[in-house]
Design a protein around this motif. Structure first.
Motif, PDB file in Angstrom:
ATOM      1  N   SER A   1       0.828  -1.212   0.000  1.00  0.00           N
ATOM      2  CA  SER A   1       0.000   0.000   0.000  1.00  0.00           C
ATOM      3  C   SER A   1       0.860   1.259   0.000  1.00  0.00           C
ATOM      4  CB  SER A   1      -0.970   0.005   1.179  1.00  0.00           C
ATOM      5  OG  SER A   1      -0.286   0.063   2.402  1.00  0.00           O
TER       6      SER A   1
ATOM      7  N   ALA B   1      -6.518   9.560   7.979  1.00  0.00           N
ATOM      8  CA  ALA B   1      -6.137   9.377   6.572  1.00  0.00           C
ATOM      9  C   ALA B   1      -7.374   9.268   5.687  1.00  0.00           C
ATOM     10  CB  ALA B   1      -5.267   8.132   6.418  1.00  0.00           C
ATOM     11  N   SER B   2      -8.374   8.573   6.165  1.00  0.00           N
ATOM     12  CA  SER B   2      -9.615   8.432   5.388  1.00  0.00           C
ATOM     13  C   SER B   2     -10.310   9.781   5.224  1.00  0.00           C
ATOM     14  CB  SER B   2     -10.559   7.442   6.076  1.00  0.00           C
ATOM     15  OG  SER B   2      -9.971   6.160   6.129  1.00  0.00           O
ATOM     16  N   VAL B   3     -10.341  10.572   6.277  1.00  0.00           N
ATOM     17  CA  VAL B   3     -10.951  11.906   6.200  1.00  0.00           C
ATOM     18  C   VAL B   3     -10.184  12.776   5.203  1.00  0.00           C
ATOM     19  CG1 VAL B   3     -11.382  14.037   7.504  1.00  0.00           C
ATOM     20  CG2 VAL B   3     -11.993  11.817   8.490  1.00  0.00           C
TER      21      VAL B   3
ATOM     22  N   PHE C   1      -1.562   6.927   6.064  1.00  0.00           N
ATOM     23  CA  PHE C   1      -1.726   5.488   5.854  1.00  0.00           C
ATOM     24  C   PHE C   1      -0.386   4.761   5.998  1.00  0.00           C
ATOM     25  CE2 PHE C   1      -5.778   6.356   3.402  1.00  0.00           C
ATOM     26  CZ  PHE C   1      -6.601   5.681   4.297  1.00  0.00           C
TER      27      PHE C   1
ATOM     28  N   ALA D   1      -3.012  12.107   3.401  1.00  0.00           N
ATOM     29  CA  ALA D   1      -3.641  10.794   3.562  1.00  0.00           C
ATOM     30  C   ALA D   1      -2.638   9.672   3.301  1.00  0.00           C
ATOM     31  CB  ALA D   1      -4.836  10.657   2.625  1.00  0.00           C
TER      32      ALA D   1
ATOM     33  N   TYR E   1      -5.784   3.008  14.737  1.00  0.00           N
ATOM     34  CA  TYR E   1      -7.180   3.244  14.344  1.00  0.00           C
ATOM     35  C   TYR E   1      -7.414   4.717  13.992  1.00  0.00           C
ATOM     36  CZ  TYR E   1     -12.230   3.674  14.665  1.00  0.00           C
ATOM     37  OH  TYR E   1     -13.552   3.958  14.393  1.00  0.00           O
TER      38      TYR E   1
ATOM     39  N   SER F   1      -8.511  11.766   2.649  1.00  0.00           N
ATOM     40  CA  SER F   1      -8.831  11.260   1.303  1.00  0.00           C
ATOM     41  C   SER F   1     -10.179  11.785   0.826  1.00  0.00           C
ATOM     42  CB  SER F   1      -8.860   9.729   1.302  1.00  0.00           C
ATOM     43  OG  SER F   1      -7.605   9.203   1.566  1.00  0.00           O
ATOM     44  N   ILE F   2     -11.152  11.778   1.711  1.00  0.00           N
ATOM     45  CA  ILE F   2     -12.491  12.261   1.356  1.00  0.00           C
ATOM     46  C   ILE F   2     -12.445  13.752   1.026  1.00  0.00           C
ATOM     47  CG2 ILE F   2     -14.801  12.712   2.291  1.00  0.00           C
ATOM     48  CD1 ILE F   2     -14.409   9.999   3.848  1.00  0.00           C
TER      49      ILE F   2
ATOM     50  N   GLN G   1      -5.676   5.836  10.832  1.00  0.00           N
ATOM     51  CA  GLN G   1      -6.424   5.374   9.648  1.00  0.00           C
ATOM     52  C   GLN G   1      -7.649   6.260   9.403  1.00  0.00           C
ATOM     53  OE1 GLN G   1      -5.921   2.758   7.509  1.00  0.00           O
ATOM     54  NE2 GLN G   1      -4.462   1.442   8.525  1.00  0.00           N
ATOM     55  N   ILE G   2      -8.340   6.625  10.474  1.00  0.00           N
ATOM     56  CA  ILE G   2      -9.515   7.499  10.341  1.00  0.00           C
ATOM     57  C   ILE G   2      -9.104   8.860   9.784  1.00  0.00           C
ATOM     58  CG2 ILE G   2     -11.312   8.750  11.636  1.00  0.00           C
ATOM     59  CD1 ILE G   2     -11.909   5.755  11.288  1.00  0.00           C
TER      60      ILE G   2
ATOM     61  N   TRP H   1      -5.941  -2.074  13.081  1.00  0.00           N
ATOM     62  CA  TRP H   1      -7.003  -1.231  13.614  1.00  0.00           C
ATOM     63  C   TRP H   1      -8.201  -2.046  14.085  1.00  0.00           C
ATOM     64  CZ3 TRP H   1     -11.803  -1.226  11.363  1.00  0.00           C
ATOM     65  CH2 TRP H   1     -11.886  -1.815  10.103  1.00  0.00           C
TER      66      TRP H   1
END
Length: 132
Positions: A42, A112-114, A79, A75, A106, A116-117, A109-110, A93
């Motif tokens: 990844s 990083a996801s935010v 990650f 992000a 955890y 990305s969004i 990761q959250i 996570w």
């Protein structure tokens, strides 16, 4: 140039994560090997994605590519951090989130996801502005 460099650095870090991935195969723990495999692949993919996105967005939105690249780069590096920490601790996570290391993984990761969004949202705004 900055985002290209950050992409190459991330790809290089991902390549180096192949070392603990390979070493973990000898230790006989499939779960830890899987964590290192995810970190290795990844992170490499994240670096390649940063390079490709930088080249594309520089052409599509000259002078505005940073609006999308800042959160995407954030992000990708978050990650990378979370996946590397997973490999180092042998936890992901999905483990018990009361454990401090798992909690850090955890929430990283959250975050990083935010990021990305947000990047996708900003990309859509740029595309909608381009079509006018």
């Amino acid at each position: 140039q900055t985002y290209l460099l950050l992409g190459v650095l991330l790809f290089s870090a991902g390549t180096l994560l192949g070392i603990p991935h390979g070493l973990s195969k000898r230790r006989g723990s499939p779960a830890v090997t899987e964590l290192w495999r995810v970190a290795h692949l990844s992170t490499c993919l994240g670096g390649i994605s940063l390079i490709a996105l930088t080249l594309a967005l520089e052409r599509l939105f000259p002078g505005q590519e940073y609006l999308v690249m800042m959160p995407f780069t954030t992000a990708a590096y978050l990650f990378f951090g979370a996946c590397t920490l997973s490999g180092l601790t042998g936890r992901s996570w999905g483990n018990d989130r009361t454990m401090p290391s798992v909690r850090v993984i955890y929430w990283t990761q959250i975050a990083a996801s935010v990021a990305s969004i947000i990047a996708v949202f900003l990309f859509i705004i740029l595309v909608l502005g381009l079509s006018r």
